[in-house]
Scaffold this active site. Structure first.
Site, PDB file in Angstrom:
ATOM      1  N   LYS A  72       0.869  -1.050  -0.048  1.00 22.61           N
ATOM      2  CA  LYS A  72       0.038  -0.063  -0.130  1.00 22.61           C
ATOM      3  C   LYS A  72       0.888   1.174   0.033  1.00 22.61           C
ATOM      4  O   LYS A  72       1.980   1.209   0.753  1.00 22.61           O
ATOM      5  CB  LYS A  72      -0.955  -0.086   1.309  1.00 22.61           C
ATOM      6  CG  LYS A  72      -2.128   1.110   1.288  1.00 22.61           C
ATOM      7  CD  LYS A  72      -2.736   0.914   2.517  1.00 22.61           C
ATOM      8  CE  LYS A  72      -4.037   1.816   2.592  1.00 22.61           C
ATOM      9  NZ  LYS A  72      -4.762   1.746   3.872  1.00 22.61           N
ATOM     10  N   SER A 147      -9.581   1.768   3.004  1.00 24.25           N
ATOM     11  CA  SER A 147      -8.676   2.715   2.348  1.00 24.25           C
ATOM     12  C   SER A 147      -7.735   1.829   1.420  1.00 24.25           C
ATOM     13  O   SER A 147      -6.941   2.382   0.563  1.00 24.25           O
ATOM     14  CB  SER A 147      -7.831   3.863   3.019  1.00 24.25           C
ATOM     15  OG  SER A 147      -7.140   3.186   3.749  1.00 24.25           O
ATOM     16  N   SER A 171      -9.791  -0.407   7.487  1.00 24.50           N
ATOM     17  CA  SER A 171      -9.269  -0.059   5.975  1.00 24.50           C
ATOM     18  C   SER A 171      -8.704  -1.336   5.300  1.00 24.50           C
ATOM     19  O   SER A 171      -8.287  -1.440   3.910  1.00 24.50           O
ATOM     20  CB  SER A 171      -8.242   0.957   6.085  1.00 24.50           C
ATOM     21  OG  SER A 171      -8.715   2.289   5.922  1.00 24.50           O
TER      22      SER A 171
END
Ligand SMILES: [Mg+2]
Ligand SMILES: [Zn+2]
Lengths: 476, 97, 476
Positions: A72, A147, A171
């Site tokens: 990420k 996210s 997330s």
């Protein structure tokens, strides 16, 4: 992954071939998905070549040496751009590796690239990215969740076998649920946060995403354990990959919190989760209705704390030492212009809110109050774990929603309704697929375990996975 | 109710230059947050301490040993404006004097 | 109207750790700019702080020396504000739960022992250093930032407002500085900024218990600046009040050049630091045993030493104060002193010529100084010659005895030889001898002078006296 490792070990496949396969798959699917912000073709191939050399020399760094992953883009990678999906950091390249990155590199895992997210991990749909929306591999008109939407979509679309994400209020689990993959939010402190760009340090954890429970566990075993650079990880045990034993379900006390099955929960989601619960019961688990009455305050508590901490964590982006700067005649104007231009709406909204709840005249009514309610939430969870071994809930109230569907920020925040409690109380939680709805969209099941109770959570998840059968594949 | 002045004050504290539309937008958002946040304020917390750390860990301390620092080029490498080994910033006192 | 002055001080002391408070960068002064920095002290995204154990120990030591309660639980907080020298845009400090509270410092004002309450002492991190293009913050076009200093550990010591005169404020600060030096926790160099002081001052009608509006004075870079600024400010405030005006609560800066305090009016709002608990650091818990060990090994405090010098060595307040203020001289003294009357001689030697030479050239090894004292005591040389030997000791590697020998400075000790000289002098001045014997006793001095001149001063005056007396009386 065990099979991939065997193939690597028996030289039937090379790391370079695997990485090339990933890159091809990325090339093929990225135009639709947009799961990546940066694909590091050159770096990944170089790392793969190194892995192959180690295999040839009979000196692999680990059984997983050469199996690539995606990271990420709010996790620092030395020499590889780390943008946090923000305009402000669009040209920022860290000079150090996050501890988790250091650890996966130490195990020989090539990094294929950096995945998309909501800017600074603020969001639940990966729509708030300065680098475009990530689409759901099961339906490109829908969000991948967020996210960690890029990390979930990349795994679901088989762009990479596994990936790292971060989870502050859901997330990892929510996009895992939306994309039909397994996602783990470890117990607070179990994994080093060093190098993961902070959103809310009292809640943030780095975790793993994969298509299978075992793979999520293997990747987790590579990153778990105390790091002298993260003070709150002191005392965290490492994590050996479990020896699967589906008989753990027999006599297992499974808490089913009534509050998670009330209004707002999609019927199909409810049905799938209940079916999985029934499966567990059929295997000998004891389903125990429990109550987490304070869960109704979780979202507001979470939002108050996360915006407060974020407003402080993001203050360092001032245009002096790194990042994009908008010139002005004096320093304060330069700060305000750089931040005004560098941050997107959601980030500014949360900074404003966080500044408000921390400001002198509102601190007590909002921030302090939220901290106290958090204590009640923690107490609720602790009480529950005196009666049950794990808690099982839906991961999200609905399946993946349409891009652009949630215009009201408060509505978006509700995506974390079932996940934020685990962050607030510091316990671990995992989401895995437990079926699809009538539109073929994956439904996620959440297993919440006690603090440092990852082993049991994985065992239960493995049992559920076996009983649900094969997870849903990609539709792209 | 949060008025325009409040929004401007927060923006100033947070060093965020906002457009007219943003000011209106955030005024609306902050107010709707306050409405939903009101529920939180009704929770009886008279008997609890706040939780600032998810888990109560004993703080492990670092021995006082000097480690490696970064070379100056690496420190300044990402700096938008640097000069003679320093980061450069515009005047600190705002221009009214 | 007469006014009472009310002063409270806030002192920042930089601790003498090798590495910074929250990272392992060096703290050494004077390195090229931005060469003692790392991701942590630069506030790079994702970097995390770790508390330096030695800084905690120094804070506890300082707290114990100030008779504080040591809090076994203390907590770090974030103080949020934007400034180019503050890398994270927040300072890690201790607000609600400081490490030490409620102590006092005792010090003499004109032989009267006074006590000032220490409200609190807490740990925090230092900011970076700004260099202003024109030398002054007010009219500089731009400023340059050096983060070498950023993150050095500080203790902030806050007094109660119980100081009643500018002179008392100075004496307090001098004693505090000495205490920190004795505890070995800081080098307390005001010119390098390792000891800094801000002062709050207000006036109230004499005898009143109602406090007036206080003004904060910053930029007090020396003891003299502190006293002068407070004197100026007391006079200014009393003038304003006399004229029926009102004191504005504000921060003022001391301007050394004009000898005035100037308002630091800034446009905009009052500061709002939005302080909240630092989520990246667990609270600090001190083991009672650990604190006890520090208490047991606490070095002697300056006031204790002052009393010891007076009581055990019979020194005057003046002599003791000198030695306490100059710990290096005191060390020399303590190494050489014996219980007895010559301690005063030793103290006077140290305070006199030795002090002058040692300040220019550094200290002698105490044993070499002891050698000088010894030959003085033996009467090998006279006191006047002692000065010359002392000067030589600073120049040559020889011992005092060797210098005397080499220079031929021994006092004539052979009575026979000296008797010859005396006889010679008397013979050459037989007329005067007659006059002396006739009652002109003031000629005694002349005879002594002649003898001393003949031996170039190298005679023991007492022996000369005795021999002269013998010769002059014998033949009458
Ligand atoms: Mg301070
Ligand atoms: Zn550093």
């Amino acid at each position: 992954m065990r099979r991939l490792a065997e193939l690597l070990q028996s030289k039937q496949i090379s790391s370079t071939e695997i990485v090339r396969g990933c890159l091809e798959r990325i090339e093929e699917t990225e135009p639709v998905l947009n799961a990546f912000i940066t694909v590091d073709e050159e770096g990944a191939l170089a790392q793969a070549a190194a892995a192959d050399r180690r295999r040839a020399a009979g000196e692999p760094l680990s059984p997983w040496d050469g199996i690539p992953l995606a990271v990420k883009d709010n996790i620092s990678t030395s020499g590889l751009r780390t943008t946090c999906a923000s305009r402000f950091l669009r040209n920022y390249t860290p000079i150090f590796d996050a501890t988790v990155v250091e650890r996966v590199k130490r195990a020989g895992l090539p990094i294929v690239g950096k995945t998309n997210l909501d800017e600074f991990a603020m969001g639940s749909s990966t729509e708030y990215s300065a680098f475009g929306v990530t689409k759901n591999p099961h339906d490109p008109l829908r969000v991948a969740g967020g996210s960690s939407g890029g990390s979930a979509a990349a795994v679901a679309a088989e762009q990479v076998p596994w990936s790292l994400g971060t989870d502050t209020g859901g997330s990892i689990r929510q996009p895992a649920s939306f994309c039909g993959v397994v996602g783990l939010k470890p117990s607070y402190g179990r994994v080093s946060r060093y190098g993961a760009v902070a959103l809310a340090p009292s809640l943030d954890q780095v975790g793993t995403l994969a298509r299978k429970v075992e793979d999520a566990a293997i990747l987790f075993s590579l990153i778990a354990g105390a790091d002298p650079r993260d003070a709150v990880s002191a005392g965290a045990p490492g994590f050996p990959v479990p020896v699967w034993d589906d008989t753990v379900v027999r006599g297992l006390r499974v808490g089913v919190p009534e509050e998670f099955f009330s209004s707002g929960l999609n019927e199909e989601v409810e049905k799938a989760v209940k079916r999985a619960l029934q499966n567990l019961a059929d295997q000998g688990a004891v389903l125990q209705p429990i109550s987490l009455p304070t869960n109704e305050y979780a979202i507001d508590t979470y939002l108050t704390l996360v915006t407060a901490e974020a407003s402080s964590c993001l203050a360092r982006f001032d245009g002096v030492r790194y990042g994009e700067r908008v010139e002005a005649a004096d320093a304060n104007t330069m700060f305000a212009k750089s931040r005004g231009a560098g941050f997107g709406h959601e980030v500014k909204r949360r900074i404003m809110l966080g500044t408000y709840v921390l400001s002198a005249s509102h601190y007590e009514a909002y921030y302090e109050q939220a901290q106290k309610v958090r204590t009640l939430i923690k107490q609720d969870v602790a009480r529950a774990f005196q009666e049950v071994d794990v808690i099982v809930t839906p991961t999200t109230p609905t399946t993946a929603f349409k891009i652009g569907e949630k215009r009201n920020p408060l509505e978006m925040y509700l995506s974390d309704l079932y996940t934020a409690t685990a962050n607030l109380s510091g316990v671990c939680a995992l989401s895995l697929p437990c079926g699809v709805d009538s539109q073929g969209l994956p439904i996620g099941l959440q297993i919440i375990g006690d603090h440092f109770g990852e082993e049991l959570v994985f065992q239960v998840a493995h049992a559920v996975e076996e009983s649900v059968g094969r997870g849903t594949g990609s539709e792209v | 109710m949060i008025d325009r002045q409040d929004v401007m004050r927060m923006a100033r504290l947070a060093r965020l230059e906002l457009s007219e539309e943003e000011i209106e937008l955030y005024q609306r958002d902050l107010n709707s947050f306050l409405v939903s946040g009101r529920k939180l304020q009704q929770v009886d917390v008279s008997k609890v301490e706040g939780t600032s750390h998810a888990v109560a860990v004993i703080g492990e301390l670092r021995p006082d040993v000097v480690g490696e620092s970064l070379p100056q080029e690496a420190v300044l490498g990402a700096g938008p404006q640097v000069f003679n080994g320093f980061f450069k910033v515009p005047r600190i006192v705002e221009g009214q004097e | 109207m007469k006014y009472d002055i009310v002063i409270g001080l806030e002192i920042h002391v930089a601790l003498l750790t090798e590495s910074k408070f929250l990272c392992s960068c060096a703290t050494a002064f004077g390195a090229p700019p931005n060469t003692q920095c790392c991701p942590v002290c630069l506030g790079l995204p994702g970097a995390l702080p770790l508390v330096n154990e030695q800084a905690v120990e120094y804070a506890v030591r300082a707290g114990l020396a100030l008779n504080c309660e040591i809090n076994h639980f203390s907590r770090f907080d974030r103080k949020n504000y934007f400034y180019p020298d503050l890398p994270k845009a927040y300072q890690i400090t201790q607000d609600v739960f400081p490490i030490c509270t409620n102590g006092y410092l005792e010090y003499y004002i004109d032989d009267v022992l006074r006590r000032t309450t220490i409200t609190r002492l807490h740990l925090e991190e230092e900011a970076g250093k700004l260099v202003h293009s024109s030398g002054s913050i007010v009219d500089s076009e731009y400023s340059l930032v050096d983060y070498n200093r950023a993150g050095i550990p500080l203790i902030e010591i806050v007094t109660a407002p119980d100081i009643t005169s500018p002179r008392q404020a100075r004496l307090f600060l001098e004693q505090l500085r000495l205490l920190m030096l004795y505890m070995g926790v800081s080098d307390t160099k005001m010119e390098e900024g390792s000891l800094r002081c801000d002062a709050n001052i207000s006036l109230k009608p004499a005898g009143s218990t109602v406090l007036g509006t206080k003004v904060e004075i910053k930029n007090l870079n020396s003891f003299r600046a502190l006293e002068r600024a407070l004197e100026y400010e007391a006079a200014r405030q009393s003038r304003v009040l006399e004229q029926g005006g009102e004191i504005k609560q504000e921060s003022r800066t001391w301007d050394e050049r004009s000898g005035r305090t100037l308002s630091m009016r800034s446009k905009g709002d009052a500061p709002d630091y939005r302080i909240f608990p630092e989520p990246d650091l667990p609270p600090l818990r001190l083991e009672p045993d650990w604190v006890f060990r520090i208490r047991e090994t606490l070095p002697e405090r300056p006031l204790e030493r002052l009393h010891r010098l007076e009581e055990s060595y019979g020194l005057s307040r003046y002599e003791s104060t000198f030695l306490v203020n100059y710990a290096d001289f005191c060390q020399v003294f303590l190494e050489l002193a014996e219980e007895g009357e010559d301690n005063t001689d030793l103290a006077n030697l140290l305070m006199g010529d030795y002090a002058r030479l040692a300040r220019e050239q550094g200290h002698l090894e105490p044993q070499r100084l002891a050698g000088l004292l010894q030959i003085l005591q033996e009467g090998l040389i006279t006191h006047n010659q002692g000065k010359a030997v002392l000067e030589e000791l600073f120049k040559s590697p020889l011992s005092a005895r060797e210098i005397v020998k080499e220079k031929g400075w021994e006092v004539l000790k052979d009575p026979a030889q000296l008797k010859g000289v005396v006889q010679q002098v008397l013979t050459a001045n037989s007329e005067l001898v007659e006059r002396y014997r006739g009652g002109e006793e003031k000629l005694w001095g002349f005879f002594v002078g002649q003898v001393m001149r003949t031996v170039q001063g190298k005679a023991d005056p007492q022996m000369v006296n005795e021999l002269l007396k013998g010769e002059l009386t014998q033949k009458s």
